[in-house]
Design a protein around this motif. Structure first.
Motif, PDB file in Angstrom:
ATOM      1  N   GLY A 203     -41.780  -6.304  -5.223  1.00 51.02           N
ATOM      2  CA  GLY A 203     -41.316  -5.242  -5.773  1.00 51.02           C
ATOM      3  C   GLY A 203     -39.936  -4.981  -5.333  1.00 51.02           C
ATOM      4  N   LEU A 204     -39.088  -3.765  -5.738  1.00 53.98           N
ATOM      5  CA  LEU A 204     -37.949  -3.368  -5.512  1.00 53.98           C
ATOM      6  C   LEU A 204     -37.812  -3.028  -4.015  1.00 53.98           C
ATOM      7  N   GLY A 205     -38.826  -2.221  -3.514  1.00 51.47           N
ATOM      8  CA  GLY A 205     -39.082  -1.825  -2.096  1.00 51.47           C
ATOM      9  C   GLY A 205     -38.853  -3.020  -1.067  1.00 51.47           C
ATOM     10  N   ALA A 206     -39.485  -4.033  -1.571  1.00 49.12           N
ATOM     11  CA  ALA A 206     -39.522  -5.407  -0.799  1.00 49.12           C
ATOM     12  C   ALA A 206     -37.954  -6.145  -0.676  1.00 49.12           C
ATOM     13  N   LEU A 207     -37.650  -5.936  -2.105  1.00 49.49           N
ATOM     14  CA  LEU A 207     -36.105  -6.417  -1.963  1.00 49.49           C
ATOM     15  C   LEU A 207     -35.122  -5.632  -1.264  1.00 49.49           C
ATOM     16  N   PHE A 208     -35.451  -4.285  -1.316  1.00 47.65           N
ATOM     17  CA  PHE A 208     -34.718  -3.547  -0.377  1.00 47.65           C
ATOM     18  C   PHE A 208     -34.713  -4.083   1.167  1.00 47.65           C
ATOM     19  N   LYS A 209     -35.967  -4.050   1.426  1.00 45.86           N
ATOM     20  CA  LYS A 209     -36.334  -4.503   2.952  1.00 45.86           C
ATOM     21  C   LYS A 209     -35.307  -5.848   3.154  1.00 45.86           C
ATOM     22  N   SER A 210     -35.491  -6.763   2.127  1.00 43.35           N
ATOM     23  CA  SER A 210     -34.801  -8.362   2.341  1.00 43.35           C
ATOM     24  C   SER A 210     -33.303  -7.959   2.774  1.00 43.35           C
ATOM     25  N   GLY A 211     -32.904  -6.973   1.622  1.00 48.70           N
ATOM     26  CA  GLY A 211     -31.256  -6.804   1.879  1.00 48.70           C
ATOM     27  C   GLY A 211     -31.158  -6.186   3.258  1.00 48.70           C
ATOM     28  N   GLU A 212     -32.044  -5.401   3.782  1.00 47.01           N
ATOM     29  CA  GLU A 212     -31.523  -5.034   5.236  1.00 47.01           C
ATOM     30  C   GLU A 212     -31.811  -6.073   6.169  1.00 47.01           C
ATOM     31  N   THR A 213     -32.687  -6.818   6.054  1.00 46.90           N
ATOM     32  CA  THR A 213     -33.034  -7.961   7.100  1.00 46.90           C
ATOM     33  C   THR A 213     -31.831  -8.908   7.058  1.00 46.90           C
ATOM     34  N   ASN A 214     -31.064  -9.226   6.001  1.00 48.28           N
ATOM     35  CA  ASN A 214     -30.150 -10.195   5.741  1.00 48.28           C
ATOM     36  C   ASN A 214     -28.701  -9.339   6.042  1.00 48.28           C
ATOM     37  N   GLY A 215     -28.656  -8.008   6.179  1.00 50.64           N
ATOM     38  CA  GLY A 215     -27.419  -7.216   6.289  1.00 50.64           C
ATOM     39  C   GLY A 215     -26.554  -7.308   5.150  1.00 50.64           C
ATOM     40  N   ASP A 216     -27.570  -7.392   3.775  1.00 47.13           N
ATOM     41  CA  ASP A 216     -26.544  -7.404   2.579  1.00 47.13           C
ATOM     42  C   ASP A 216     -26.729  -6.080   1.953  1.00 47.13           C
ATOM     43  N   TYR A 217     -25.602  -5.231   2.344  1.00 42.86           N
ATOM     44  CA  TYR A 217     -25.388  -3.983   2.151  1.00 42.86           C
ATOM     45  C   TYR A 217     -25.546  -3.635   0.777  1.00 42.86           C
ATOM     46  N   PRO A 218     -24.427  -4.438  -0.054  1.00 43.89           N
ATOM     47  CA  PRO A 218     -24.386  -4.222  -1.579  1.00 43.89           C
ATOM     48  C   PRO A 218     -25.875  -4.739  -2.186  1.00 43.89           C
ATOM     49  N   LEU A 219     -26.367  -5.630  -1.809  1.00 40.40           N
ATOM     50  CA  LEU A 219     -27.896  -5.446  -2.292  1.00 40.40           C
ATOM     51  C   LEU A 219     -28.658  -4.388  -2.118  1.00 40.40           C
ATOM     52  N   MET A 220     -28.580  -3.610  -0.919  1.00 35.37           N
ATOM     53  CA  MET A 220     -29.474  -2.525  -0.643  1.00 35.37           C
ATOM     54  C   MET A 220     -29.214  -1.252  -1.524  1.00 35.37           C
TER      55      MET A 220
END
Lengths: 254, 262
Positions: A203-220
């Motif tokens: 889900g989108l929450g998990a996608l947000f979490k993965s953005g955080e883990t990878n330091g991908d701020y634009p994704l977050m």
């Protein structure tokens, strides 16, 4: 002209907000990893578009499923409380107490009871967080029905079910939809809560979490915008249903 | 002539936290078929209780209520009710509101016949052209007219009205009295009207029953000796004035203020 205005005013407001956001990031010279700017978002959406569609769908169906469950259980609880004083006295403190518990604390509890059942846990949380307003509003709507409304049919020998179907149910609909507007937002929060906290979630929450883990701020930030859009879609879906089923309660303006 | 409504020795008390609250005390009322019975009395004397008893919505502690020679123990389809609050269903159009009792009483009646019947009544009360409007689009007087149509759409034997004109302004009220008179001329029914307005009771009633203060019994029965085709003007005749004086005195006695200067 009127419809143009209706579309133009909110659109301009959104554009103004994005411009302000872009300006704040630019004037402070913030790098991407501190705060993403609106211009960073389209590339993020483009790069992960298939993920946004897949994860967005996950979040959407689980929110709707949880909300549907909340509508059924909330309405039944509300009916019990609306028709029976004993049920009202028994259920009210329990419900208020349960509603007072911050739902984030329930995530680990649920995760431990139903280990690995990610879909189920998410739907369950969306339901738990959103049934309360529905139960209360249906209960109050039914218990405050003026006795005369009941009497006009009861004096003709109508059954309780007929009175409920012809009078109590439609009369409670405006309150029900008022509560549903609150509940749809809550259910959305519940879904995302579980998606973010669960390891290997979807889900989108998990996608947000993965953005955080990878330091991908634009994704977050792109996920946040996607969540806002989905939230708006869900809210206005409820508004559309309200127009169809309880449009009579809307007074002509002016 | 037979008595359509027969109330015999009815005593009733509400159970409250402070103990039983007697509202009706050995009340006797009889209303012959086709008659219009107006009931007046001080505030809180149990007039509304009386309507609920006749409608079969409540059972009295003691005594009996008879309708058409049958003892009333539960609601029956041959009763119509109207209240001070028009209680129209806001999600239905005016005509669908008027039809509502037919959906219960005559579920097999074709929709067309129902609408014809409702339209006939709406026309009589001057609401033609408003049948597709919602209640919120109508004035208070018009809503009450629609409510009256609903209360007689299924041709009840008995129409029970609990202060139906109480919330209207004086002129609208007089208009509705005349509507009521015309409806009765067109469709005969027996009627019990609860009211606080003595002029209303004399204008509409064939008999006026004055209830005493709580617990209420029938303190006085006045036969209204005016022609059936009354006009508002009839209320200003010496005969009507005399009756109004008499009723006023009876109300003062019922309020327990007899002998107090007024």
């Amino acid at each position: 002209m009127e419809t143009l205005k209706k579309i133009a005013v909110p659109s301009l407001a959104i554009l103004a907000f994005l411009a302000f956001w872009e300006f704040i990031v630019w004037i402070n010279d913030w790098p991407n990893y501190k705060m993403a700017s609106p211009s960073d978002l389209p590339p993020a959406f483009a790069r992960y578009s298939h993920l946004f569609i897949e994860m967005g769908w996950q979040t959407l169906w689980r929110t709707v499923a949880g909300l549907g469950l909340a509508v059924i259980v909330g309405t039944l609880l509300g009916m019990a409380m609306g028709f029976s004083k004993i049920a009202r006295d028994a259920l009210y403190p329990l419900l208020v107490g349960f509603n007072a518990i911050p739902k984030a604390t329930l995530v680990p509890v649920i995760a431990l009871i139903f280990i690995g059942q990610h879909d189920f846990n998410t739907v369950l949380m969306a339901f738990l967080i959103s049934f309360f307003p529905i139960a209360v509003s249906v209960g109050i709507g039914l218990s405050t029905l003026e006795p005369e409304y009941r009497d006009i049919l009861r004096s003709l020998g109508a059954s309780k079910i007929t009175i409920f179907r012809k009078i109590a149910l439609p009369k409670t609909l405006p309150e029900f939809f008022g509560a549903l507007k609150v509940s749809v937002t809550l259910a959305f929060i519940g879904t995302n809560l579980v998606e973010i906290v669960s390891p290997h979630g979807r889900g989108l929450g998990a996608l947000f979490k993965s953005g955080e883990t990878n330091g991908d701020y634009p994704l977050m930030f792109a996920v946040l915008i996607a969540l806002a859009v989905l939230g708006i879609v869900l809210y206005y879906a409820v508004v559309a249903l309200e127009r169809i089923f309880a449009g009579w309660a809307e007074r002509p303006q002016g | 002539m037979t008595n359509l409504i027969e109330i015999k020795g009815v005593t009733h008390a509400y159970r409250t936290k402070a103990g039983p609250l007697p509202v009706l005390d050995n009340l006797d009322v009889s209303v012959p078929e086709g008659e219009f019975c107006a009931v007046v009395g001080p505030s809180g004397c149990g007039k509304s209780t009386l309507t609920r008893l006749i409608a079969g919505l409540m059972k009295p502690d003691q005594g009996e209520v008879w309708l058409h020679g049958e003892r009333v123990t539960s609601p029956r389809k041959t009763v119509g009710m109207a209240f001070q609050n028009p209680v129209l269903l806001e999600w239905r159009t005016i005509i669908d509101n008027v039809i509502l009792p037919l959906e219960i009483v005559a579920p097999r009646m074709p929709r067309r016949d129902r609408e014809d019947r409702a339209m006939h009544l709406l026309e009589m009360v001057g609401l033609k052209g408003f049948e597709r409007k919602r209640p919120s689009e109508l004035s208070g007087g018009m809503r009450q007219r629609a409510s009256l149509c609903r209360s007689i759409v299924h041709k009840p034997d008995v129409l029970i009205m609990d202060e139906p004109f109480g919330a209207l302004d004086a002129f609208t009220r007089e208009d509705l009295w005349q509507t009521m008179r015309d409806l009765r001329a067109a469709e005969p029914f027996t009627c019990v009207l609860i009211t606080h307005d003595l002029r209303e009771s004399v204008f509409l009633g064939d008999q006026v029953i004055v209830l005493s203060g709580r617990p209420a019994r029938a303190q006085h029965v006045l036969n209204v000796d005016l022609p059936a085709d009354r006009t508002i003007e009839s209320l200003y005749t010496p005969k009507a004035t005399e009756m109004l004086h008499l009723l006023r005195d009876q109300i003062r006695i019922a309020q327990g203020r007899d002998g107090v200067p007024h």
